[in-house]
Scaffold this active site. Sequence first.
Site, mmCIF file in Angstrom:
data_model
loop_
_atom_site.group_PDB
_atom_site.id
_atom_site.type_symbol
_atom_site.label_atom_id
_atom_site.label_comp_id
_atom_site.label_asym_id
_atom_site.label_seq_id
_atom_site.Cartn_x
_atom_site.Cartn_y
_atom_site.Cartn_z
ATOM 1 N N SER A 26 0.848 -1.190 0.000
ATOM 2 C CA SER A 26 0.000 0.000 0.000
ATOM 3 C C SER A 26 0.881 1.237 0.000
ATOM 4 O O SER A 26 1.698 1.418 0.919
ATOM 5 C CB SER A 26 -0.894 0.011 1.241
ATOM 6 N N HIS A 51 -1.363 -1.474 -4.125
ATOM 7 C CA HIS A 51 -2.638 -1.084 -3.513
ATOM 8 C C HIS A 51 -2.678 0.439 -3.363
ATOM 9 O O HIS A 51 -1.802 1.041 -2.742
ATOM 10 C CB HIS A 51 -2.727 -1.783 -2.145
ATOM 11 N N ASP A 53 -4.711 3.594 -1.970
ATOM 12 C CA ASP A 53 -5.743 3.991 -1.010
ATOM 13 C C ASP A 53 -6.289 5.377 -1.338
ATOM 14 O O ASP A 53 -5.577 6.373 -1.249
ATOM 15 C CB ASP A 53 -5.161 3.979 0.404
ATOM 16 N N MET A 55 -8.968 8.231 -0.320
ATOM 17 C CA MET A 55 -9.801 8.666 0.817
ATOM 18 C C MET A 55 -10.351 10.058 0.552
ATOM 19 O O MET A 55 -9.647 10.917 0.019
ATOM 20 C CB MET A 55 -8.949 8.701 2.091
ATOM 21 N N HIS A 84 -8.505 1.069 -3.739
ATOM 22 C CA HIS A 84 -9.374 0.873 -2.574
ATOM 23 C C HIS A 84 -10.065 2.212 -2.324
ATOM 24 O O HIS A 84 -9.468 3.136 -1.767
ATOM 25 C CB HIS A 84 -8.496 0.437 -1.386
ATOM 26 N N MET A 86 -12.093 4.456 -0.449
ATOM 27 C CA MET A 86 -12.705 4.766 0.851
ATOM 28 C C MET A 86 -13.403 6.113 0.692
ATOM 29 O O MET A 86 -12.985 7.137 1.244
ATOM 30 C CB MET A 86 -11.624 4.805 1.932
ATOM 31 N N MET A 155 -11.254 -5.532 6.122
ATOM 32 C CA MET A 155 -10.449 -4.525 6.830
ATOM 33 C C MET A 155 -10.122 -5.038 8.217
ATOM 34 O O MET A 155 -11.027 -5.403 8.982
ATOM 35 C CB MET A 155 -11.229 -3.213 6.981
ATOM 36 N N ASP A 190 -6.426 -6.075 4.901
ATOM 37 C CA ASP A 190 -5.829 -4.746 4.860
ATOM 38 C C ASP A 190 -5.851 -4.138 6.253
ATOM 39 O O ASP A 190 -6.924 -3.909 6.816
ATOM 40 C CB ASP A 190 -6.657 -3.892 3.871
#
Length: 234
Positions: A26, A51, A53, A55, A84, A86, A155, A190
């Site tokens: 990540s 990965h 992330d 957000m 991913h 979020m 998660m 994760d």
Amino acid sequence: MSKVWYPLGMKIQKLPKAGSIEIAPSILSANFACLGNEIAQVEKAGVKIVHLDVMDGHFVPNITIGPVVISKIRKCSNLFFDSHLMISEPEKYADAFIKAGVNNITFHIEVVPNPKDFINKLHDSGVSASICLNPETPVSAIEKYAHLADMILVMTVHPGFGGQSFIQEAADKIKPIRQIIGPDIRIEVDGGIDPETTPIVTGLGADTLVAGNAIFGQPDRAKAIEAIRNSVKV
Ligand code: DX5
Ligand code: ZN
């Protein structure tokens, strides 16, 4: 969601078939000032997946990167881009992320009222689709849709930040999920994954290991990846 166009010259990547253990570094713990170089290091160490992330400061209390940054790093790497999301409205932004070059979209079950339609749309656009559950979300929330997905993301920390402690109770959902989906769909974990927690989650049936701090927080990324690989229990 319309049919999207991939960036010119981009190799269309596929999620590795279930049956192998994959490590997905990540970039949340990487140096964002030189992301291309950071990703090149893990690519050289032999990983197939990175990965990413995303957000939004709304679904989670932190803000990271979006399609603009992803489209730039797409030009530097042929790795499988596992995004991913979020974010509160993943359906609204999926097209932009696909155009930027991601190969997988992971969405949170907590914010998608019609997972079946969304998964179909993602597949029509040529990317794989993964469903994610927060630590407090029960397995029953994904039960009806799990078989439609390419991967389920469990998660094992509360989403939002890297470097948090692994939550064992969240990992305990891996086994029942594996029983529901069988061997052909990946289970990704994760949060707090390192050489100590890797044997726990792989022993329970996870096969895709996201690790931020345990890889990009270490000076030698190849050594850090090797340490996780050596701790896998199958
Ligand atoms: C947390 C992110 C993770 C994070 C994991 O919300 O989804 O991908 O980078 O970081 P570590 O491996 O440091 O717990
Ligand atoms: Zn993540």
